[in-house]
Enzyme design. Structure first.
Site, PDB file in Angstrom:
ATOM      1  N   ASP A 221       0.851  -1.182   0.000  1.00 15.60           N
ATOM      2  CA  ASP A 221       0.000   0.000   0.000  1.00 15.60           C
ATOM      3  C   ASP A 221       0.890   1.237   0.000  1.00 15.60           C
ATOM      4  O   ASP A 221       1.978   1.245   0.584  1.00 15.60           O
ATOM      5  CB  ASP A 221      -0.892   0.020   1.240  1.00 15.60           C
ATOM      6  CG  ASP A 221      -1.826  -1.180   1.295  1.00 15.60           C
ATOM      7  OD1 ASP A 221      -2.413  -1.506   0.252  1.00 15.60           O
ATOM      8  OD2 ASP A 221      -1.952  -1.775   2.379  1.00 15.60           O
ATOM      9  N   ASP A 260      -1.308  -2.239  -5.093  1.00 11.94           N
ATOM     10  CA  ASP A 260      -2.277  -2.603  -4.061  1.00 11.94           C
ATOM     11  C   ASP A 260      -3.067  -1.332  -3.725  1.00 11.94           C
ATOM     12  O   ASP A 260      -3.440  -0.579  -4.611  1.00 11.94           O
ATOM     13  CB  ASP A 260      -1.564  -3.195  -2.843  1.00 11.94           C
ATOM     14  CG  ASP A 260      -2.506  -4.038  -1.976  1.00 11.94           C
ATOM     15  OD1 ASP A 260      -3.693  -4.144  -2.305  1.00 11.94           O
ATOM     16  OD2 ASP A 260      -2.048  -4.580  -0.967  1.00 11.94           O
ATOM     17  N   ASP A 264      -4.795   2.337   3.215  1.00 10.83           N
ATOM     18  CA  ASP A 264      -5.568   1.337   3.952  1.00 10.83           C
ATOM     19  C   ASP A 264      -5.495   1.643   5.441  1.00 10.83           C
ATOM     20  O   ASP A 264      -4.422   1.980   5.967  1.00 10.83           O
ATOM     21  CB  ASP A 264      -5.034  -0.070   3.682  1.00 10.83           C
ATOM     22  CG  ASP A 264      -5.508  -0.626   2.342  1.00 10.83           C
ATOM     23  OD1 ASP A 264      -6.186   0.112   1.598  1.00 10.83           O
ATOM     24  OD2 ASP A 264      -5.190  -1.792   2.043  1.00 10.83           O
ATOM     25  N   ARG A 319     -13.565   0.934  -3.970  1.00 15.84           N
ATOM     26  CA  ARG A 319     -13.066   1.123  -2.600  1.00 15.84           C
ATOM     27  C   ARG A 319     -12.769   2.588  -2.302  1.00 15.84           C
ATOM     28  O   ARG A 319     -11.627   2.966  -2.095  1.00 15.84           O
ATOM     29  CB  ARG A 319     -11.813   0.281  -2.341  1.00 15.84           C
ATOM     30  CG  ARG A 319     -12.031  -1.207  -2.470  1.00 15.84           C
ATOM     31  CD  ARG A 319     -10.768  -1.976  -2.094  1.00 15.84           C
ATOM     32  NE  ARG A 319     -10.933  -3.406  -2.317  1.00 15.84           N
ATOM     33  CZ  ARG A 319      -9.981  -4.323  -2.115  1.00 15.84           C
ATOM     34  NH1 ARG A 319      -8.793  -3.928  -1.675  1.00 15.84           N
ATOM     35  NH2 ARG A 319     -10.202  -5.592  -2.337  1.00 15.84           N
TER      36      ARG A 319
END
Length: 441
Positions: A221, A260, A264, A319
């Site tokens: 990430d 990715d 997050d 997302r």
């Protein structure tokens, strides 16, 4: 060179207008660096009631840093040394220019003997099949050498951020390429005014058992908040930059995915505010809560309290965010969808999402029913949102067009930690001109 010598003690403060905002104060003189000065963005703290990050003790980052713990860095080695210096004492790290964590290229991480062509030959579906993964492959196999290469990259590009730290870019063009910022198991971190080009996984893993056709899975990430509290991410730009998925090759008939997430927030993290950021040109953008499993739920229930406001999500696929467990407040964000758009808000296990006063700009032919995506049964509040300039009941249009995934209204809580709430119709004009790196207000 000792890290504390990287900043100049004799420089003077400079403040200038920038697109209606206050530009970065580039430096401080002598003892002034030891005082919290609201005129210097490096010493600004998250304001009262500005989202979940302001809850309790609030988020102050390194605002209280003394002169010995203020650093200016322009290389990856300097940055990592500054992070390590002084432990968890308050510190400010000013980033000058763009720092490349992978300046020597992917070949620098490759383990001796690793060969991608040999990897493709060994695990081609027509010979290996699609019913067995690669987890049992020995160290001297193509997969074993891929794992060793991936470990080398992992150690090189991840940077752990200590507690009580502010990381801030100087001017309009500061940031990182290929780095993975790890805010892990700490409290009180601020990250501002930086452009992040997401790290490119040099060694994605082929998983034949992922979906019916297999898939390439990547790591890293751009920034991860893992088991941490009181974090403020503000006026940053997150993008795939020079390596968009649209230019990625395909192998085994599947996209060679090397990215990715952009941001997050996982594993029991709590009290996070993400404001005035740009998230652009990416697939799996922002995930809050990373697993449905009961073992993870033990650490996530009652946590993952996150506020997202005045962010621009431009040409992201999905997302934005996907939520599990958390009480997440999303207001005054602008979502600009592209042709690959899948959804914005993912409603996951035990989530309590509030999505209000947001604006959506959708291309012709794309239905607003896709804005909400139901992964599991969980109620959601979605009021006063605008789509293409018109008020739209996101739950009603979703339920009408996707009756097999009916959503229930009412997240069960009412956000109180908000500053000014702008009318949703005005959000595109406000956010598009003020969000992102180089526009600190």
């Amino acid at each position: 060179m000792h890290p504390r010598r990287w900043h100049g003690h004799a420089m003077t403060m400079r403040v200038a207008a920038l697109a209606g905002c206050t530009a970065l104060a580039l430096s401080l003189t002598g003892t002034a660096a030891a005082r919290a000065d609201s005129r210097d963005p490096a010493r600004q703290t998250l304001g009262a009631k500005d989202g979940w990050g302001s809850y309790g003790t609030g988020t102050t980052g390194g605002a209280a840093a003394d002169a010995e713990h203020v650093y200016t860095v322009s290389t990856w080695a300097q940055f990592k040394a500054a992070l390590a210096a002084g432990g968890s004492a308050p510190k400010i790290i000013k980033v000058k220019g763009t720092i490349d964590a992978v300046s020597e290229g992917c070949d620098a991480f490759a383990a001796p003997g690793y060969d991608f062509d040999a990897y493709l030959k060994k695990y081609a579906p027509e010979t290996w099949g699609l019913d067995k993964d690669l987890s049992q492959e020995p160290a001297d196999s193509p997969e074993g050498l891929r794992r060793a290469s991936a470990d080398n990259q992992d150690q090189a590009i991840k940077a752990g951020v200590p507690a009580n730290t502010t990381i801030i870019g100087l001017g309009k063009n500061a940031g990182f390429k290929g780095a993975s910022l790890q805010i892990k198991g700490v409290d009180n971190v601020i990250v501002r005014n930086l452009t992040f080009e997401s790290p490119l996984d040099c060694f994605p893993q082929w998983d034949p058992t992922d979906t019916s056709t297999g898939a390439w899975n990547s790591e890293y990430d751009t920034a991860v908040v893992y088991g941490s509290t009181h974090v403020w991410m503000d006026h940053n730009t997150f993008t795939d930059g020079s390596h968009p998925d649209s230019e990625a090759p395909t192998y085994f008939g599947t996209l060679y995915q090397q990215h990715d997430g952009l941001l997050d927030i996982v594993r029991g993290s709590n009290y996070v505010t993400a404001s005035w950021n740009v998230f652009a040109d990416h697939d799996k953008t922002l995930m809050i809560g990373n697993s449905d499993s009961e073992s993870t739920a033990v650490g996530d229930r009652g946590k993952l309290k996150v506020t997202l406001h005045h962010n621009l999500f431009r040409d992201v696929v999905e997302r934005a965010p996907r939520v599990r467990f958390g009480q997440v407040d999303t207001y005054n964000n602008h979502f600009v969808a592209g042709q690959d758009y899948v959804y914005s808000f993912g409603i996951g296990k035990e989530s309590q999402l509030v999505a209000e006063h947001n604006a959506f700009t959708l291309p012709k032919g794309l239905s607003p029913a896709k804005i909400l995506k139901k992964w599991m049964e969980a109620p959601v509040t979605a009021a006063n949102n605008y789509v293409n300039g018109k008020p739209t009941d996101l739950i009603a249009v979703h339920n009408a067009e996707i009756p097999g995934e009916t959503l229930q209204s009412g997240a069960g809580w009412t956000p109180t930690l908000r500053t000014k709430v702008d009318p949703a119709k005005a959000v595109p004009g406000i956010v598009d001109h003020r969000a992102g790196a180089g526009r600190i207000c």
